[in-house]
Design a protein around this motif. Structure first.
Motif, PDB file in Angstrom:
ATOM      1  N   GLU A  12       0.839  -1.216   0.000  1.00 38.32           N
ATOM      2  CA  GLU A  12       0.000   0.000   0.000  1.00 38.32           C
ATOM      3  C   GLU A  12       0.864   1.252   0.000  1.00 38.32           C
ATOM      4  O   GLU A  12       0.574   2.226  -0.709  1.00 38.32           O
ATOM      5  CB  GLU A  12      -0.923  -0.012   1.221  1.00 38.32           C
ATOM      6  CG  GLU A  12      -1.983  -1.107   1.172  1.00 38.32           C
ATOM      7  CD  GLU A  12      -2.802  -1.204   2.447  1.00 38.32           C
ATOM      8  OE1 GLU A  12      -3.713  -2.040   2.490  1.00 38.32           O
ATOM      9  OE2 GLU A  12      -2.533  -0.440   3.408  1.00 38.32           O
ATOM     10  N   ARG A  13       1.954   1.223   0.788  1.00 38.49           N
ATOM     11  CA  ARG A  13       2.848   2.392   0.832  1.00 38.49           C
ATOM     12  C   ARG A  13       3.579   2.587  -0.503  1.00 38.49           C
ATOM     13  O   ARG A  13       3.778   3.719  -0.954  1.00 38.49           O
ATOM     14  CB  ARG A  13       3.843   2.238   1.988  1.00 38.49           C
ATOM     15  CG  ARG A  13       3.216   2.525   3.350  1.00 38.49           C
ATOM     16  CD  ARG A  13       4.237   2.469   4.461  1.00 38.49           C
ATOM     17  NE  ARG A  13       4.476   1.102   4.896  1.00 38.49           N
ATOM     18  CZ  ARG A  13       3.757   0.479   5.832  1.00 38.49           C
ATOM     19  NH1 ARG A  13       2.766   1.098   6.431  1.00 38.49           N
ATOM     20  NH2 ARG A  13       4.042  -0.767   6.177  1.00 38.49           N
ATOM     21  N   GLU A  14       3.958   1.477  -1.126  1.00 31.55           N
ATOM     22  CA  GLU A  14       4.646   1.571  -2.418  1.00 31.55           C
ATOM     23  C   GLU A  14       3.726   2.183  -3.478  1.00 31.55           C
ATOM     24  O   GLU A  14       4.163   2.972  -4.319  1.00 31.55           O
ATOM     25  CB  GLU A  14       5.114   0.174  -2.850  1.00 31.55           C
ATOM     26  CG  GLU A  14       6.053   0.165  -4.031  1.00 31.55           C
ATOM     27  CD  GLU A  14       7.320   0.978  -3.802  1.00 31.55           C
ATOM     28  OE1 GLU A  14       7.747   1.675  -4.743  1.00 31.55           O
ATOM     29  OE2 GLU A  14       7.861   0.935  -2.667  1.00 31.55           O
ATOM     30  N   ASN A  15       2.452   1.834  -3.416  1.00 30.45           N
ATOM     31  CA  ASN A  15       1.480   2.419  -4.354  1.00 30.45           C
ATOM     32  C   ASN A  15       1.367   3.928  -4.133  1.00 30.45           C
ATOM     33  O   ASN A  15       1.300   4.710  -5.092  1.00 30.45           O
ATOM     34  CB  ASN A  15       0.114   1.753  -4.162  1.00 30.45           C
ATOM     35  CG  ASN A  15      -0.955   2.354  -5.061  1.00 30.45           C
ATOM     36  OD1 ASN A  15      -0.821   2.363  -6.286  1.00 30.45           O
ATOM     37  ND2 ASN A  15      -2.013   2.867  -4.456  1.00 30.45           N
ATOM     38  N   PHE A  16       1.374   4.346  -2.864  1.00 30.77           N
ATOM     39  CA  PHE A  16       1.332   5.777  -2.524  1.00 30.77           C
ATOM     40  C   PHE A  16       2.557   6.492  -3.115  1.00 30.77           C
ATOM     41  O   PHE A  16       2.440   7.543  -3.752  1.00 30.77           O
ATOM     42  CB  PHE A  16       1.290   5.932  -0.998  1.00 30.77           C
ATOM     43  CG  PHE A  16       1.087   7.337  -0.510  1.00 30.77           C
ATOM     44  CD1 PHE A  16      -0.178   7.795  -0.182  1.00 30.77           C
ATOM     45  CD2 PHE A  16       2.153   8.218  -0.362  1.00 30.77           C
ATOM     46  CE1 PHE A  16      -0.388   9.086   0.284  1.00 30.77           C
ATOM     47  CE2 PHE A  16       1.975   9.503   0.097  1.00 30.77           C
ATOM     48  CZ  PHE A  16       0.697   9.942   0.419  1.00 30.77           C
ATOM     49  N   HIS A  17       3.736   5.918  -2.895  1.00 32.08           N
ATOM     50  CA  HIS A  17       4.971   6.503  -3.439  1.00 32.08           C
ATOM     51  C   HIS A  17       4.909   6.603  -4.962  1.00 32.08           C
ATOM     52  O   HIS A  17       5.295   7.629  -5.542  1.00 32.08           O
ATOM     53  CB  HIS A  17       6.180   5.651  -3.043  1.00 32.08           C
ATOM     54  CG  HIS A  17       6.532   5.729  -1.584  1.00 32.08           C
ATOM     55  ND1 HIS A  17       6.626   6.914  -0.898  1.00 32.08           N
ATOM     56  CD2 HIS A  17       6.823   4.750  -0.677  1.00 32.08           C
ATOM     57  CE1 HIS A  17       6.957   6.667   0.359  1.00 32.08           C
ATOM     58  NE2 HIS A  17       7.077   5.364   0.521  1.00 32.08           N
ATOM     59  N   ARG A  18       4.426   5.553  -5.593  1.00 30.17           N
ATOM     60  CA  ARG A  18       4.394   5.526  -7.055  1.00 30.17           C
ATOM     61  C   ARG A  18       3.491   6.629  -7.603  1.00 30.17           C
ATOM     62  O   ARG A  18       3.856   7.340  -8.554  1.00 30.17           O
ATOM     63  CB  ARG A  18       3.896   4.150  -7.528  1.00 30.17           C
ATOM     64  CG  ARG A  18       3.812   4.001  -9.046  1.00 30.17           C
ATOM     65  CD  ARG A  18       3.321   2.609  -9.421  1.00 30.17           C
ATOM     66  NE  ARG A  18       2.044   2.299  -8.789  1.00 30.17           N
ATOM     67  CZ  ARG A  18       0.863   2.756  -9.231  1.00 30.17           C
ATOM     68  NH1 ARG A  18       0.810   3.552 -10.289  1.00 30.17           N
ATOM     69  NH2 ARG A  18      -0.251   2.404  -8.616  1.00 30.17           N
ATOM     70  N   LEU A  19       2.302   6.802  -6.978  1.00 27.59           N
ATOM     71  CA  LEU A  19       1.374   7.837  -7.445  1.00 27.59           C
ATOM     72  C   LEU A  19       1.977   9.236  -7.263  1.00 27.59           C
ATOM     73  O   LEU A  19       1.840  10.102  -8.139  1.00 27.59           O
ATOM     74  CB  LEU A  19       0.048   7.725  -6.676  1.00 27.59           C
ATOM     75  CG  LEU A  19      -0.808   6.491  -6.992  1.00 27.59           C
ATOM     76  CD1 LEU A  19      -1.968   6.384  -6.008  1.00 27.59           C
ATOM     77  CD2 LEU A  19      -1.338   6.537  -8.417  1.00 27.59           C
ATOM     78  N   CYS A  20       2.642   9.455  -6.103  1.00 22.58           N
ATOM     79  CA  CYS A  20       3.269  10.767  -5.849  1.00 22.58           C
ATOM     80  C   CYS A  20       4.387  11.034  -6.863  1.00 22.58           C
ATOM     81  O   CYS A  20       4.480  12.137  -7.425  1.00 22.58           O
ATOM     82  CB  CYS A  20       3.836  10.822  -4.426  1.00 22.58           C
ATOM     83  SG  CYS A  20       2.592  10.860  -3.135  1.00 22.58           S
ATOM     84  N   GLU A  21       5.222  10.036  -7.088  1.00 23.11           N
ATOM     85  CA  GLU A  21       6.356  10.224  -7.991  1.00 23.11           C
ATOM     86  C   GLU A  21       5.889  10.453  -9.427  1.00 23.11           C
ATOM     87  O   GLU A  21       6.440  11.296 -10.146  1.00 23.11           O
ATOM     88  CB  GLU A  21       7.286   9.010  -7.914  1.00 23.11           C
ATOM     89  CG  GLU A  21       8.060   8.949  -6.600  1.00 23.11           C
ATOM     90  CD  GLU A  21       8.737   7.600  -6.371  1.00 23.11           C
ATOM     91  OE1 GLU A  21       8.834   6.814  -7.350  1.00 23.11           O
ATOM     92  OE2 GLU A  21       9.141   7.329  -5.224  1.00 23.11           O
ATOM     93  N   ASN A  22       4.869   9.722  -9.839  1.00 25.45           N
ATOM     94  CA  ASN A  22       4.339   9.910 -11.195  1.00 25.45           C
ATOM     95  C   ASN A  22       3.771  11.315 -11.372  1.00 25.45           C
ATOM     96  O   ASN A  22       3.944  11.939 -12.426  1.00 25.45           O
ATOM     97  CB  ASN A  22       3.266   8.867 -11.499  1.00 25.45           C
ATOM     98  CG  ASN A  22       3.839   7.478 -11.686  1.00 25.45           C
ATOM     99  OD1 ASN A  22       5.050   7.327 -11.902  1.00 25.45           O
ATOM    100  ND2 ASN A  22       3.000   6.461 -11.600  1.00 25.45           N
ATOM    101  N   TYR A  23       3.091  11.803 -10.315  1.00 22.22           N
ATOM    102  CA  TYR A  23       2.518  13.161 -10.397  1.00 22.22           C
ATOM    103  C   TYR A  23       3.642  14.198 -10.503  1.00 22.22           C
ATOM    104  O   TYR A  23       3.582  15.122 -11.323  1.00 22.22           O
ATOM    105  CB  TYR A  23       1.660  13.436  -9.164  1.00 22.22           C
ATOM    106  CG  TYR A  23       1.069  14.829  -9.146  1.00 22.22           C
ATOM    107  CD1 TYR A  23      -0.095  15.124  -9.839  1.00 22.22           C
ATOM    108  CD2 TYR A  23       1.691  15.863  -8.446  1.00 22.22           C
ATOM    109  CE1 TYR A  23      -0.638  16.411  -9.844  1.00 22.22           C
ATOM    110  CE2 TYR A  23       1.172  17.145  -8.438  1.00 22.22           C
ATOM    111  CZ  TYR A  23       0.009  17.412  -9.143  1.00 22.22           C
ATOM    112  OH  TYR A  23      -0.513  18.684  -9.148  1.00 22.22           O
ATOM    113  N   ILE A  24       4.674  14.061  -9.677  1.00 19.67           N
ATOM    114  CA  ILE A  24       5.792  15.029  -9.695  1.00 19.67           C
ATOM    115  C   ILE A  24       6.526  14.977 -11.039  1.00 19.67           C
ATOM    116  O   ILE A  24       6.858  16.006 -11.625  1.00 19.67           O
ATOM    117  CB  ILE A  24       6.750  14.746  -8.519  1.00 19.67           C
ATOM    118  CG1 ILE A  24       6.053  15.082  -7.198  1.00 19.67           C
ATOM    119  CG2 ILE A  24       8.043  15.555  -8.649  1.00 19.67           C
ATOM    120  CD1 ILE A  24       6.752  14.557  -5.965  1.00 19.67           C
TER     121      ILE A  24
END
Length: 944
Positions: free
Chosen positions: A387-399
């Protein structure tokens, strides 16, 4: 058949095939009689799990209903009684208990049916007859009220919707009356039944702020704690329409809409707590779906152009309160996962927005901080690495979507988003800093000639400087740049941020005096400049906030603390800024105050370990000489004189997500430091400290609540609680104090809580009942056996005051209890204060329960010696308590009186009765008079 009342579980002859069920039921009955309702519930539940017969099941369920009634959990009481009735439709006790639960739940029409059934089964039972008369009276009163309000509701709406009444006093009064009526559940139901939601919709459609406020506040009453009315209201008004009101420019209307939505969320999540359940099944299909629809609309509102900054902040606040789990014990975090999938990009968009009228989204100075807090709450609510990795992935993709291929504007937006993450879920922020080119862009843009670009890059640099992973990189690549910007910058907005970056790097050693980062005097110079900017009213609050951020780091240095508390102008400016609309400054203010008062946790290192560390050539932290207790006390007094309590009280009242649990903990630590000295507590109370501590003790981190509760205990011990916590507030103090009795608290906290509870227990019966309701008695009894004499004494004093309550007296009178024996033995201890407390308890108990007098000789063979020692004590208070106990025993029974008169007690009483007029002589004379009345002794010739 007779009914012994709602709180008396019934015995039943044992079934030979169910001895374990029978034993558990008996155990439950004994626990119930002792007031341990939770324990009784557990015993009855275990018995139900052992294959009880239907008849046994009926008894166990109705006994469980009695426990729930005592615990004031009326929903469960109704459920248990209903289960008993299912097993035995003629179970009159179960019917009676269900009627009591229904009455408490406000469902009078159903309660009266159960009572009528009870009366039909037992026509001569006076308990049932009286209960039926009472509830019939309540129903008649309710009918009269409802009929009288019919015409009033219609008339109020006519006035409010009449265009001719625009702006009149009559219209204003009608709107106020409507709001007041809706606060009562019966009034809210009447408005709802009178087509009120549709009429309120017409008020909202007028667009007039006053009418919209009246409509929203009335809707709050209609929806409060009522699921079916909430869903019906959303169906009529439309979820989108309600949420859109958040975004209006009028701040009062926006806040009222925020309150309404909070009430709606609570009603949907918690279910019905009040009556009028008739439509529940018909109206509510899936409350979870309604919740998601509401949340989805809030997420949409975040990125809508044209929504006010205040409305956007309110939407973020609601999401912070509603989405994350309240407790990690709740296994279901599906709502958080859904919000991350559906709305994380929208939240990041707000967090990456610039506070600029030319920007696409209107935001306030607090918007980014609110977005950071929401992101942090969502991240903390995740349960596993996936779940945390999914959060990181979404944030990084947005940035990346902004950083790559969007030019300079996109890079600035990306860096702003990184800053938002660093202030919230810093793990995600650190991951974002590691993206290719991000950190290099931060350093490069800090040297830009454009102020806007510099500001964005420098804030990212400042937030990154606080992270251990990045501090070394910044020290190597950014310190010289920060120094250059600070010295040569033309604009204060740039220089102040550069200074904060230097402050962060310079405070890396914390309070360790030996770990100085800068040359001697440099820290003081930085702090002086921070204070200068803080006091400059010409600089906007958003920029001055950074000066406070700098001080929050620099005040780790004791020299800085000393100069800061001496600067009255700086303290005044700090407190004024904490009361301003710039809410993001709160954490920095609280941090600076914690540093100045040294209210962080600090343990003196073990001297042996220090020597060992030196021998091993390991670093040993050193305390600054000006952080010694005498310096800290002096700083506290200066802060009190400057008005720190008033400022902190305003901070606690803040309705903003910026007041996080961590911020609350910092404020609790400061309050505890402020009340450490008893002579300072009057000042704290006078400036509203007692009122401010209550919410801190009830909400926040475990450590923060504990610190606030301890501060409350200190105030309650040394001041008049009725003056410190006026009105109903005094009853709110009990729960935090009881929380300090738990074993995970320190001995000092236990002792102070017992002392404070002793004071409260001596004030009124209602307060004693509140202490009992919080289940403090078993813990207090436990501390009566504590080895530490001061804790043991405090627990005994507390029990002495609680002994004035009937429930506690019942515990002492219970068969097989050793409580009385303990008090008698303590009355003969060497500790005079412990003796005084125990003897006081005996005096109260023997006065109110004469049956205990005959048990005193049975609990110990030394009882007579103990009583004689009390009467012979040079301490007047001990003498008086002993004389009262002896008088109660003499009056209780001629046999006990005979035993006493046959001992040396007669001679002791005779001597005391001849002494100087006092309560002791009067009690001794009364004892002798009663002995004469029994014929055990004769008066002397002179009649004395």
């Amino acid at each position: 058949m007779t009914v012994s009342g709602p709180g008396t579980p019934e015995p039943r002859p044992a079934d030979p095939g169910a001895s374990s069920v029978e034993q558990l039921r008996k155990d439950g009955n004994e626990l119930f009689k002792c007031g341990d309702y939770e324990g009784a519930l557990t015993a009855y539940t275990q018995a139900l799990g052992l294959g009880a017969t239907p008849q046994d099941q009926a008894i166990l369920h109705r006994n469980r209903a009695a426990c729930h009634l005592k615990l004031e959990d009326y929903d469960k009481a109704e459920t248990e009684a209903s289960k008993a009735i299912e097993k035995d439709g003629g179970d009159v006790k179960a019917l009676y208990r269900r009627s009591q639960a229904l009455e408490k739940l406000g469902r009078l029409d159903q309660a009266v049916l159960d009572l009528q059934r009870c009366v039909s089964l037992e026509p001569k039972n006076k308990v049932f007859q009286e209960a039926l008369r009472n509830i019939a009276g309540q129903i008649q009163e309710k009918v009269r009220y409802m009929s009288s309000t019919d015409a009033k509701v219609e008339q109020m709406f006519q006035i409010l919707l009449d265009p001719q009444e625009k702006g009149t006093e009559k219209k204003q009064k009608a709107s106020q009356n409507l709001v007041v009526l809706a606060r009562e559940d019966a009034g809210a139901e009447k408005i709802f039944q009178s087509n009120g939601v549709q009429l309120l919709q017409r008020l909202l459609d007028t667009g007039e702020p006053d009418l919209m406020l009246a409509a929203l506040r009335t809707l709050v009453g209609i929806c409060s704690e009522h699921q079916s009315r909430t869903v019906a209201t959303l169906s009529v008004l439309g979820t989108r329409r309600v949420v859109s009101i958040l975004g209006v420019e009028n701040q009062s209307v926006s806040l009222a809409a925020c309150h309404l939505l909070q009430v709606m969320f609570d009603a949907l999540k918690e279910g019905v707590k009040k009556g009028f359940r008739g439509k529940e099944g018909a109206i509510i299909v899936d409350p979870a779906r309604e919740l998601k629809v509401l949340i989805s609309n809030l997420l949409e509102l975040l990125t809508e152009v044209g929504v006010s900054g205040q409305g956007r902040d309110s939407a973020l606040t609601l999401l912070i309160k509603v989405v994350p789990r309240k407790s990690p014990k709740d296994p279901n975090n599906s709502l958080t996962l859904w919000v991350i999938d559906q709305g994380l990009k929208k939240i990041l968009e707000v967090g990456g927005s610039v506070q600029d009228p030319l920007g696409e989204l209107t935001v306030t100075a607090n918007s980014r901080m609110s977005a950071s807090i929401l992101l942090s709450k969502l991240f903390d609510d995740l349960k596993c690495d996936a779940e945390r990795e999914n959060f990181h992935r979404l944030c990084e993709n947005y940035i990346k979507s902004w950083f790559e291929g969007q030019g300079l504007t996109g890079k600035l937006r990306a860096l702003q988003t990184v800053s938002c993450l660093l202030q919230g879920p810093c793990d995600a922020g650190n991951r974002a800093l590691e993206l290719n080119g991000v950190m290099e862009s931060v350093i490069a843009l800090c040297a830009s000639e454009q102020e806007e670009e510099q500001l964005v890059a420098m804030e990212a640099l400042i937030h990154a400087a606080g992270k251990a992973k990045r501090a070394s990189f910044i020290t190597a690549n950014g310190v010289s740049l920060l120094k250059d910007l600070y010295r040569r910058g033309e604009k204060d907005s740039i220089r102040i941020r550069a200074l904060v970056g230097l402050c962060k790097l310079g405070s890396a050693g914390g309070t360790d005096f030996s770990m100085k980062q800068f040359a001697e005097g440099s820290t003081l110079k930085l702090a002086k400049q921070c204070r200068k900017w803080l006091c400059n009213d010409q600089i906007d609050a958003g920029t001055r906030r950074w000066a406070v951020e700098g001080l929050a780091y620099l005040t780790f240095d004791a020299d800085v603390k000393e100069e800061f508390v001496e600067d009255e102008a700086a303290l005044k400016a700090l407190f004024q800024l904490s009361k301003s609309e710039e809410r993001s400054v709160l954490f920095a203010v609280a941090s600076a105050l914690v540093n100045c008062t040294n209210s962080y946790d600090y343990e003196e290192p073990d001297p042996k370990m220090v020597e060992l560390a030196k021998y091993a050539k390991q670093h040993v932290p050193e305390q600054h000489p000006k952080d010694k207790p005498s310096f800290v006390r002096a700083r506290v007094k200066k802060l009190l004189a400057a008005g720190v309590v008033s400022a902190m009280t305003c901070m606690v009242k803040t309705e903003s997500p910026v007041l996080t649990s961590s911020c609350r903990e910092l404020l609790s630590r400061v309050f505890l430091a402020l009340v450490e000295e008893s002579e300072d507590r009057g000042t704290v109370v006078a400036q509203g400290g007692g009122k401010a501590l209550l919410p801190l003790a009830l909400e926040g981190t475990d450590v923060g609540q504990m610190k606030a509760a301890q501060a409350l205990a200190k105030l309650t011990i040394t001041s008049n609680p009725e003056m410190t916590f006026p009105g109903e507030r005094i009853y709110e103090v009990v729960r935090p104090l009881v929380s300090l009795l738990h074993l995970n608290c320190s001995g000092l906290q236990n002792f102070e809580a017992l002392m404070a509870l002793t004071n409260l227990a001596g004030i009124s019966e209602r307060l004693r009942q509140k202490i009992l309701k919080e289940r403090a008695v078993p813990m207090i009894e436990g501390y009566m056996f504590e080895e530490h004499e001061m804790i043991r004494r405090a627990a005994t004093e507390c029990m002495c005051n609680l002994a004035m309550s009937k429930e506690v007296q019942d515990l002492f009178e219970a068969t097989g209890s050793d409580r009385l024996k303990l008090l008698v033995l303590y009355s003969g201890e060497d500790d005079e204060l412990l003796r005084r407390a125990a003897a006081g308890g005996l005096a109260v108990l023997t006065s109110t329960r004469p049956s205990l007098c005959s048990r005193i000789p049975q609990v110990t063979t030394h009882w007579l010696e103990i009583l004689q020692a009390l009467l012979l004590s040079p301490n007047q208070e001990l003498q008086h308590r002993g004389a009262v106990v002896v008088l109660n025993m003499v009056e209780a029974s001629s046999e006990i009186a005979s035993t006493l008169m046959e001992s040396e007690m007669l001679e002791i009483l005779s001597v005391l009765a001849k002494g100087k007029e006092s309560p002791v002589t009067r009690a001794a004379a009364a004892c002798l008079g009663k002995a004469v009345e029994y014929g055990l002794i004769r008066p002397s010739q002179d009649g004395k």
